[in-house]
Scaffold this active site. Structure first.
Site, PDB file in Angstrom:
ATOM      1  N   GLU A 105      32.971  -8.217  41.641  1.00 27.72           N
ATOM      2  CA  GLU A 105      33.086  -9.613  42.026  1.00 27.72           C
ATOM      3  C   GLU A 105      33.213 -10.520  40.793  1.00 27.72           C
ATOM      4  OE1 GLU A 105      33.661 -10.187  45.010  1.00 27.72           O
ATOM      5  OE2 GLU A 105      32.177  -9.457  46.444  1.00 27.72           O
ATOM      6  N   ASP A 117      35.150   2.884  45.635  1.00 30.56           N
ATOM      7  CA  ASP A 117      33.872   2.297  46.035  1.00 30.56           C
ATOM      8  C   ASP A 117      33.399   2.801  47.397  1.00 30.56           C
ATOM      9  OD1 ASP A 117      35.880   0.989  47.434  1.00 30.56           O
ATOM     10  OD2 ASP A 117      35.555  -0.945  46.499  1.00 30.56           O
ATOM     11  N   ASN A 176      39.141 -13.335  46.200  1.00 31.21           N
ATOM     12  CA  ASN A 176      38.552 -13.967  45.007  1.00 31.21           C
ATOM     13  C   ASN A 176      38.883 -13.197  43.725  1.00 31.21           C
ATOM     14  OD1 ASN A 176      36.978 -11.691  45.259  1.00 31.21           O
ATOM     15  ND2 ASN A 176      35.036 -12.747  45.534  1.00 31.21           N
ATOM     16  N   HIS A 186      38.643  -9.906  43.245  1.00 26.84           N
ATOM     17  CA  HIS A 186      37.886  -8.694  42.933  1.00 26.84           C
ATOM     18  C   HIS A 186      38.771  -7.457  43.039  1.00 26.84           C
ATOM     19  CE1 HIS A 186      36.489  -8.417  47.385  1.00 26.84           C
ATOM     20  NE2 HIS A 186      37.144  -7.296  47.176  1.00 26.84           N
TER      21      HIS A 186
HETATM   22  C1  GLP Z   1      37.505  -4.779  49.759  1.00 27.63           C
HETATM   23  C2  GLP Z   1      37.552  -3.519  48.873  1.00 27.63           C
HETATM   24  C3  GLP Z   1      38.631  -3.628  47.850  1.00 27.63           C
HETATM   25  C4  GLP Z   1      39.892  -4.095  48.533  1.00 27.63           C
HETATM   26  C5  GLP Z   1      39.722  -5.530  48.953  1.00 27.63           C
HETATM   27  C6  GLP Z   1      40.908  -6.086  49.721  1.00 27.63           C
HETATM   28  O1  GLP Z   1      36.374  -5.529  49.583  1.00 27.63           O
HETATM   29  N1  GLP Z   1      36.345  -3.146  48.229  1.00 27.63           N
HETATM   30  O2  GLP Z   1      38.811  -2.363  47.214  1.00 27.63           O
HETATM   31  O3  GLP Z   1      40.970  -4.017  47.656  1.00 27.63           O
HETATM   32  O4  GLP Z   1      38.524  -5.725  49.658  1.00 27.63           O
HETATM   33  O5  GLP Z   1      40.926  -5.619  51.028  1.00 27.63           O
HETATM   34  P1  GLP Z   1      42.154  -5.748  51.982  1.00 27.63           P
HETATM   35  O6  GLP Z   1      43.204  -4.845  51.470  1.00 27.63           O
HETATM   36  O7  GLP Z   1      41.653  -5.313  53.320  1.00 27.63           O
HETATM   37  O8  GLP Z   1      42.577  -7.171  51.953  1.00 27.63           O
END
Ligand code: GLP
Length: 242
Positions: A142, A67, A135, A137
């Site tokens: 989402e 992404d 959440n 995702h």
């Molecule tokens: C973000 C990214 C995800 C990621 C998630 C968790 O929003 N788009 O790909 O896995 O949040 O992030 P983190 O590893 O910093 O907790």
């Protein structure tokens, strides 16, 4: 689903890093799906170190990231392209032309769908790395996202904007949209490795591992995939019943 619980962030990085390095050593033409966020950082550090120590050749490896924030240029310090260069690509001998991150300049879903076509043309993703949102995702898919979704422009929820504001100066700076591989795009990968760490991921991890499959928890689509390895720390595993 293969669930591996290890002590902490460092141990997650060692485990997942070694899975990736071994895969590249075995197949130098491998196609990898990569992720951003704080969770994969220890993995990338481990990949960088082991690749140097063991002389792993990344020249022919192709990568596709999950992404990108809509509207952020590749040179923007909070863009996921910048993150990938800083945290991995600049430190291994990968060919930058072989690395793909959805463009933040994409303005239509027709354009976004070309990303799936590029993945398919390359031969499909062999191993997809995933983090996990609080959440549930994955990518930026989402709660409520269709399991049939492909790469598209998506809206971020308030809770994701809040969670990701720690990477920006203020919450107002967090883009409200992103271009994300869809849940179907992710499920097309031959193998998936998901990382989650910390107490605030424990609820999502419980849904991911124990179900039920529901679009309310997007990660549960992975219960329908036949090759998923989940590597978590003790805190993230704390609500699992088994
Ligand atoms: C973000 C990214 C995800 C990621 C998630 C968790 O929003 N788009 O790909 O896995 O949040 O992030 P983190 O590893 O910093 O907790």
């Amino acid at each position: 689903m293969n669930v591996i619980t290890v002590k902490n962030d460092q141990a997650v990085g060692e485990k997942v890093g070694s899975l990736f390095v071994e895969a590249v050593a075995k197949n130098p033409n491998i196609i990898l799906g990569l992720a951003t966020g704080s969770s994969p950082i220890s993995t990338y550090q481990n990949i960088i170190k082991t690749s140097k120590d063991k002389n792993i050749d990344w020249t022919n490896v192709k990568t596709f990231n999950l992404d990108e924030y809509k509207g952020l240029e590749p040179t923007h310090k909070k863009s996921y392209r910048y993150f990938m260069n800083e945290n991995l690509f600049d430190h291994i001998n990968i060919n930058k032309e072989n690395t793909h991150v959805p463009s933040g300049a994409i303005t239509s879903n027709e354009e976004a769908a070309k990303y799936d076509a590029a993945i398919a043309a390359a031969g499909g993703i062999d191993i997809q790395l995933l983090g996990l949102g609080i959440n549930g995702h994955v990518g930026f898919n989402e709660p409520g996202t269709s399991f049939d979704s492909i790469t598209s422009i998506v809206d971020l929820t308030e809770s994701t904007i809040e969670a990701n504001s720690r990477f920006f100066q203020s919450k107002d700076e967090v883009p409200t949209q992103a271009i994300s591989m869809g849940l179907k795009s992710i499920m097309n990968a031959k193998k998936v490795i998901l990382i989650a760490m910390g107490k605030n991921k424990a609820e999502a991890v419980k849904h991911l591992v124990e179900g039920p499959v529901s679009t309310e928890w997007p990660c549960t689509t992975l219960l329908n995939h036949n090759d998923v390895t989940v590597v978590i720390d003790e805190e993230a595993a704390s609500l699992l019943t088994k």
